[in-house]
Every structure is written in C-alpha cells, then in structure tokens.
Design an enzyme around this catalytic site. Structure first.
Site, PDB file in Angstrom:
ATOM      1  N   CYS A   1     -32.803 -27.704  -3.325  1.00  0.00           N
ATOM      2  CA  CYS A   1     -34.028 -27.588  -1.915  1.00  0.00           C
ATOM      3  C   CYS A   1     -33.898 -25.903  -1.409  1.00  0.00           C
ATOM      4  CB  CYS A   1     -33.056 -27.975  -0.981  1.00  0.00           C
ATOM      5  SG  CYS A   1     -32.349 -30.113  -1.139  1.00  0.00           S
TER       6      CYS A   1
ATOM      7  N   GLU B   1     -29.793 -31.256   6.821  1.00  0.00           N
ATOM      8  CA  GLU B   1     -30.175 -30.543   5.622  1.00  0.00           C
ATOM      9  C   GLU B   1     -31.246 -31.083   4.605  1.00  0.00           C
ATOM     10  OE1 GLU B   1     -31.012 -28.556   2.937  1.00  0.00           O
ATOM     11  OE2 GLU B   1     -29.496 -29.571   1.420  1.00  0.00           O
TER      12      GLU B   1
END
Length: 450
Positions: free
Chosen positions: A266, A232
C-alpha cells in the site's frame, strides 16, 4: 451476497491447490460467544501476564518463519526471503507490544486538578473484528492483533479468501502460544456474516486493511451500528527527488522499494517525481534494472495481473511511454514483467488509480512547488518521501505533504515502534508504535475526590 470461495490458488501456475468451506452461521455465533466469554476473563488478567503470552506468540513467528514463508509463496506468490522477513517483522511487533505495552497502557495523570486526583485509564473495550488483506498475510494481522491482545481485547479474524492457509497458520500460533480459547478466532466468513459480526452488540469495533470499496462498506456498517473502526486503505505514495550526489543510490532505493512484494504494498513509492535535470538519467537507470531481470515473482492472482496490465495499456494507448516490461503472461499464471512508465497525464487511469504491482511510474517536474503540487494531487494520503542533498530543503517540502507518514531522505521509516496510517481516502486511524494501543481503548477518566 456470498463471498468467493476460500481457496489456495498458486499464482505461479494458476492451479487451485486447496479449497475451504465457508463458516456456518452456527460457527459464527459460536465464535462470537467464545470471543465474548474469553474477553470477560482475558481483560482481568494482569497486563504483565498477558505480555508473557504475547511474547510466546512472537517467538513462534520466528521459529516458524520458513514454514510461513512457504505458505505465502504458494498462496500469493511472495518471494521466500520476503516471507521470512515478514514473519520476523511479526516477531518484532509482538515483542514490541509485549515489552512496551504495560507502559503504553499505564494510567496518565491529569495535572492541575484541585480538590482531588484524576487519571486517564486505558481499558479494553471488547471483542474486535479484523478484516485483513492478502498482500502481507501475517504482518497485517500482527499489527492489529498484538496491541489489542495486550490491552485485553479479543480478536475475531476474517482473512482474505485467497490466503486461508496463512490464516490457519496464525491461528495455530495463537493457540500454541497459550492464548485462552476464544481470545483469537479465525473465521472463513462470508460478506453477509461480516455484517452480522459487526452488528452484534458483543463486538466493540472493526479494523480493515484493504481497498477503498471495502473500506467504504465496512465504515458504513460500523457507523450504522455505532462501532469504532480503523481503516488502512490504498495509497499512491509520492517519492520526490529534488537533487542528489549519488543518483545510483537513489535509483536503487526507488527500484527496490517499488518492487518489494512484487509491487503490492500500500505504501510503496507508486509515483516517482524527479527534477527535470535528473529525469532522463533516473529513468534510464530504472529501465536498465527492469531489462536486466530474467525472472520475477508472480502477482497475487491472474485477476490482479490483468487489472494492472489494463491500467498500463490504457496509459500507453493515450500517449505514455513504456520503457521496459509490461508484458502479461498468456496465463493462467499471474506473471507480469516489471515496467517503467513515463508521460502519464490526467486523462489516464494511471494518474488517479493505484497501480498495485511492479510498475515504476516517473514524472518530471521543474521546481519544488511543481513537485509538491503533483505529489498532493491525489485522493490518497498514506505516505510519501522527499530526497535532497540539503536536508532543510527536503524537510520543507516533506512538511507540506498531505500524508499520514512523511519521510526525508529515505523511502519509508518502518519498524514496530513507528506508527502506520494515512489521511484522505487512504483511511483513518493508526497502527504500530505508541499509537497502536490508542485506538480500540476506553480512555476512561478516573477521579478521586479529596
């Protein structure tokens, strides 16, 4: 190559509070041995019994929420209220997998078989390495560790060098919850030691949340050693506003989501793409919010603040408009005033790079097609959202976003039960939800002939 020192540096002052030694090679070997030994026993514990331990982990995150929040504030500047929310989210994640894990890991019958019976079993694979970032020092661990501990895998955890106290606090939670020795082992490893761990035949896979650069290195090491990996990485998520009956509410949602965790998430809405008839009012509302702030939390480090400032200044020097904020403190603290930026063009770093901090970037577009083209014109593909009065119109555009998580009329669908992950250079694999137990697992076909 040696990792930076594991140390606590208070970003509100720049003061080094505490330092920790790197693990020795002997300690790494001990961790590998312990994790493998624990796996051989933990995998055979009935999943319902593993769930009892995972439930205790959840409860301890809730009980220690204030303590964990204070640690995060000192280490990376997280506002205390957000630290408590993060700990409570960890509780929800461990509870979810404890409750749903037995069903999610149950055998799946293969229909239409003649001459026998066949099922797909979901079995653990072994010790796993987790390489975690500083921005959500507890939540990132929870979403990796919870499903895998339920499956019967064991965990070796290498946390970011800037959050060692957070790493140790999670280790204590795991120990106090009653996990067997070696089932969860925190290591202050160097980069070279990470390579050693990935290469070790006792380790079955690696999960990393972090930068593209780190992801590329770990993926290469995993591939070289024929290990499964989940990545990720960064994101530059679009938030598209086509129209609205309540611009104040949409602007509030946009600002709050962008500023959460001091803009260091993020999947925050790093590119706000707004129809031209709403653009000026939308920018004005965000600018008012920025100007009204008397104080704001620091970024995670002085280096992070300086990098963000360089990106903004690059844009301004090439013609972008800075409507508010964008002031870097003199140092050595990491304060940076929340900014509103427009007029971004392709020759600016801010167009293609992720801005990991409190900067609201707003683009103006004239049509749905133009909005979609801009939204997808990025190497990232983590998440995105589309707002419109007509849900069908919003959904039509959201369906075409090149992302792992698409949202309609909300900045993000979030929860322990909702899968998280991206495409393109935002990585691959999924965490949380039913997909969270579907990565590091042996999906074994089991056939019994009549």
């Amino acid at each position: 190559m040696t990792s930076p020192t594991y140390q606590v540096t208070d970003p509100s002052t720049g003061d080094v509070v505490e330092t920790f030694d790197h693990a020795t090679d002997a300690e790494i070997e001990s961790a590998l041995t312990s994790a493998h030994s624990a796996y051989t026993a933990w995998k055979d514990v009935p999943i319902a019994e593993r769930a009892v331990v995972v439930k205790r982990v959840a409860a301890l995150f809730a009980e220690r929420a204030d303590e964990l929040a204070a640690i995060a504030t000192t280490e990376m500047g997280k506002p205390a209220s957000e630290g408590v929310e993060e700990a409570e989210f960890c509780q929800a994640i461990f509870d979810y997998f404890a409750d749903e894990g037995p069903t999610l890991a149950a055998d799946q019958e293969i229909k239409g078989i003649t001459g026998g019976r066949a099922v797909v079993q979901k079995l653990p694979v072994g010790p796993l390495l987790g390489v975690m970032p500083w921005n959500f020092p507890f939540y990132q661990i929870a979403r990796f560790a919870a499903p895998n501990l339920m499956l019967g895998n064991t965990i070796i955890l290498k946390h970011a060098e800037s959050v060692p106290r957070s790493a140790l606090a999670v280790q204590k939670i795991m120990d106090d919850a009653g996990l067997p020795k070696g089932a969860y082992v925190n290591m202050f490893a160097t980069f070279d030691q990470v390579e050693t761990i990935i290469a070790d035949p006792r380790v079955a896979g690696v999960s990393l949340t972090g930068s593209e650069r780190a992801g590329a290195v770990v993926a290469a090491l995993a591939g070289k050693n024929l290990k499964k990996c989940v990545l990720e990485l960064g994101g530059s998520d679009p938030m598209v506003v086509l129209d609205t009956e309540d611009l104040d509410a949409v602007a509030d949602a946009a600002w709050d989501y962008r500023m959460y965790n001091t803009g260091q998430a993020c999947n925050s809405n790093k590119r706000m793409i707004v129809m031209d008839d709403l653009f000026d009012d939308f920018v004005g509302k965000l600018t008012d919010k920025a100007l009204a702030l008397d104080a704001f939390s620091p970024l995670s480090s002085r280096k992070a603040a300086e990098t963000l400032h360089e990106q903004v200044q690059d844009a301004v020097s090439k013609g972008a408009t800075l409507h508010a904020g964008g002031v870097l403190s003199d140092g050595p603290d990491a304060h940076y005033t929340p900014a509103v930026l427009t007029g971004i063009t392709k020759d600016m770093r801010a167009y293609s790079e992720e801005l990991f901090g409190p900067v609201a970037v707003v683009y103006s577009v004239g049509s749905d097609d133009e909005a979609l083209e801009l939204a997808n014109d990025t190497t990232y593909g983590l998440g995105g959202s589309v707002f419109a009065v007509d849900e069908k119109r919003a959904r039509s555009l959201a369906e075409r976003l090149e992302v792992g998580m698409a949202n309609v009329n909300t900045t993000a669908g979030e929860g322990a039960e909702i899968p998280f992950g991206g495409v393109k250079r935002s990585g691959f694999g999924r965490e949380l939800g039913p997909l969270g137990m579907d990565e590091f697992v042996n999906k074994r076909m089991f056939y019994i002939a009549d």
